[in-house]
Write a protein that holds these residues in place. Structure first.
Motif, PDB file in Angstrom:
ATOM      1  N   ILE A  49       0.832  -1.204   0.000  1.00 17.18           N
ATOM      2  CA  ILE A  49       0.000   0.000   0.000  1.00 17.18           C
ATOM      3  C   ILE A  49       0.868   1.256   0.000  1.00 17.18           C
ATOM      4  O   ILE A  49       0.363   2.375  -0.088  1.00 17.18           O
ATOM      5  N   VAL A  50       2.201   1.068   0.076  1.00 13.36           N
ATOM      6  CA  VAL A  50       3.136   2.188  -0.046  1.00 13.36           C
ATOM      7  C   VAL A  50       3.348   2.443  -1.535  1.00 13.36           C
ATOM      8  O   VAL A  50       3.976   1.642  -2.227  1.00 13.36           O
ATOM      9  N   ASP A  51       2.816   3.531  -2.025  1.00 11.79           N
ATOM     10  CA  ASP A  51       2.849   3.811  -3.458  1.00 11.79           C
ATOM     11  C   ASP A  51       4.258   4.193  -3.893  1.00 11.79           C
ATOM     12  O   ASP A  51       4.925   5.010  -3.260  1.00 11.79           O
ATOM     13  N   GLU A  52       4.696   3.630  -5.026  1.00  9.59           N
ATOM     14  CA  GLU A  52       6.060   3.875  -5.494  1.00  9.59           C
ATOM     15  C   GLU A  52       6.270   5.307  -5.968  1.00  9.59           C
ATOM     16  O   GLU A  52       7.397   5.816  -5.949  1.00  9.59           O
ATOM     17  N   ASN A  53       5.223   5.985  -6.384  1.00 12.97           N
ATOM     18  CA  ASN A  53       5.355   7.378  -6.823  1.00 12.97           C
ATOM     19  C   ASN A  53       5.324   8.353  -5.653  1.00 12.97           C
ATOM     20  O   ASN A  53       5.984   9.391  -5.686  1.00 12.97           O
ATOM     21  N   TYR A  88     -11.063  -1.675  -3.725  1.00 15.37           N
ATOM     22  CA  TYR A  88     -11.865  -1.053  -2.666  1.00 15.37           C
ATOM     23  C   TYR A  88     -11.070  -0.051  -1.827  1.00 15.37           C
ATOM     24  O   TYR A  88     -11.579   1.027  -1.506  1.00 15.37           O
ATOM     25  N   GLY A  89      -9.841  -0.390  -1.471  1.00 14.53           N
ATOM     26  CA  GLY A  89      -9.047   0.543  -0.674  1.00 14.53           C
ATOM     27  C   GLY A  89      -8.816   1.862  -1.379  1.00 14.53           C
ATOM     28  O   GLY A  89      -8.936   2.935  -0.766  1.00 14.53           O
ATOM     29  N   TYR A  90      -8.517   1.805  -2.660  1.00 17.92           N
ATOM     30  CA  TYR A  90      -8.253   3.035  -3.407  1.00 17.92           C
ATOM     31  C   TYR A  90      -9.457   3.973  -3.420  1.00 17.92           C
ATOM     32  O   TYR A  90      -9.299   5.194  -3.518  1.00 17.92           O
ATOM     33  N   LEU A  91     -10.649   3.437  -3.330  1.00 13.64           N
ATOM     34  CA  LEU A  91     -11.838   4.292  -3.306  1.00 13.64           C
ATOM     35  C   LEU A  91     -11.834   5.216  -2.090  1.00 13.64           C
ATOM     36  O   LEU A  91     -12.399   6.314  -2.136  1.00 13.64           O
ATOM     37  N   LEU A 101      -6.053  11.166  -7.884  1.00 10.69           N
ATOM     38  CA  LEU A 101      -6.452  10.232  -6.831  1.00 10.69           C
ATOM     39  C   LEU A 101      -6.599   8.819  -7.399  1.00 10.69           C
ATOM     40  O   LEU A 101      -7.065   8.637  -8.527  1.00 10.69           O
ATOM     41  N   LYS A 102      -6.229   7.838  -6.621  1.00  9.77           N
ATOM     42  CA  LYS A 102      -6.295   6.447  -7.057  1.00  9.77           C
ATOM     43  C   LYS A 102      -7.713   6.024  -7.460  1.00  9.77           C
ATOM     44  O   LYS A 102      -7.899   5.191  -8.332  1.00  9.77           O
ATOM     45  N   MET A 184      -4.956  -2.652 -12.519  1.00  5.68           N
ATOM     46  CA  MET A 184      -5.457  -2.251 -13.827  1.00  5.68           C
ATOM     47  C   MET A 184      -5.749  -0.764 -13.777  1.00  5.68           C
ATOM     48  O   MET A 184      -6.303  -0.266 -12.798  1.00  5.68           O
ATOM     49  N   PHE A 185      -5.331  -0.041 -14.827  1.00  8.90           N
ATOM     50  CA  PHE A 185      -5.553   1.402 -14.860  1.00  8.90           C
ATOM     51  C   PHE A 185      -5.450   1.895 -16.297  1.00  8.90           C
ATOM     52  O   PHE A 185      -4.930   1.193 -17.179  1.00  8.90           O
ATOM     53  N   PRO A 186      -5.937   3.101 -16.566  1.00 11.46           N
ATOM     54  CA  PRO A 186      -5.859   3.646 -17.928  1.00 11.46           C
ATOM     55  C   PRO A 186      -4.477   4.223 -18.205  1.00 11.46           C
ATOM     56  O   PRO A 186      -3.794   4.707 -17.310  1.00 11.46           O
ATOM     57  N   ILE A 187      -4.068   4.172 -19.470  1.00 10.77           N
ATOM     58  CA  ILE A 187      -2.786   4.689 -19.932  1.00 10.77           C
ATOM     59  C   ILE A 187      -3.047   5.703 -21.040  1.00 10.77           C
ATOM     60  O   ILE A 187      -3.747   5.403 -22.011  1.00 10.77           O
ATOM     61  N   ALA A 188      -2.485   6.908 -20.888  1.00 15.94           N
ATOM     62  CA  ALA A 188      -2.712   7.951 -21.892  1.00 15.94           C
ATOM     63  C   ALA A 188      -1.927   7.688 -23.172  1.00 15.94           C
ATOM     64  O   ALA A 188      -2.419   7.935 -24.273  1.00 15.94           O
TER      65      ALA A 188
END
Length: 207
Positions: A49-53, A88-91, A101-102, A184-188
């Motif tokens: 849950i520690v985000d790399e960014n 669910y956590g990201y919500l 925001l995630k 899973m996430f969107p990529i520009a």
């Protein structure tokens, strides 16, 4: 539809009373119970849950623990079930990242459209089945593509799958490690992502 305001209120409550925060969103409590009973979290791998960014946890530990308890999953902070946290956590995360925001991947239509799904396909509180069940199905479809990128990292296999590009060039990404979905996430711009992958490594907070 679940509003950002309702999620913000639950997120604020979660820092001190995570059980009450989840109870304030009846669809979330019901979804966690349904997914746990159906064993859906087993399709997902492990993530931190520690985000790399950001370099910091994007959820408070109390909420991390409460989510895993409700899902019937064992976890050792800060590593837990990727599906539970990323869906669910990201919500309930209000930590800003370079990409916003995630939760936005589930509240906007960008990812759904990039997956070839209708608008609202990833609406957390509406639709057929739980949000986790819908996300898992979409990720599995992407990961089955023959043009996915396979890597081996320290004896572990991983797969990066990109969907077909929309007219504006955007697409969807799904990532798995050892055959289990991580995110899973969107990529520009998929071309930029491909060119910047570099040497194989565990990516996107996989553990």
């Amino acid at each position: 539809m679940t509003s950002a305001a309702a999620l913000d209120a639950a997120a604020a409550l979660a820092a001190e009373n995570p059980s009450a925060a989840i109870a304030s969103l009846p669809w979330l409590a019901a979804s966690l119970a349904d997914d746990a009973a159906s064993g859906r979290f087993a399709a997902w791998g492990r993530s931190t849950i520690v985000d790399e960014n950001v370099g910091a946890a994007v959820l408070p530990r109390a909420l991390f623990d409460e989510l895993h308890a409700r899902a019937g999953l064992e976890a050792a902070w800060p590593v837990g079930n990727a599906g539970l946290m990323h869906v669910y956590g990201y919500l309930l995360s209000t930590t800003p990242t370079p990409y916003g925001l995630k939760r936005e991947r589930w509240l906007t239509d960008d990812l759904a459209l990039a997956c070839g799904l209708p608008r609202g396909a990833f609406s957390p509180s509406t639709g057929s089945g739980t949000l986790l069940s819908r996300v898992t199905a979409a990720a599995a479809s992407l990961l089955s593509r023959p043009d996915a990128i396979d890597e081996v990292v320290g004896g572990r296999s991983s797969r990066i799958a990109l969907g077909d590009a929309l007219p504006d060039g955007a697409t969807a990404l799904a990532y798995a490690v050892d055959g289990l979905v991580i995110t899973m996430f969107p990529i520009a711009d998929p071309a930029v992502l491909r060119s910047g992958l570099g040497a194989p490594r565990l990516r996107w907070n996989a553990a």
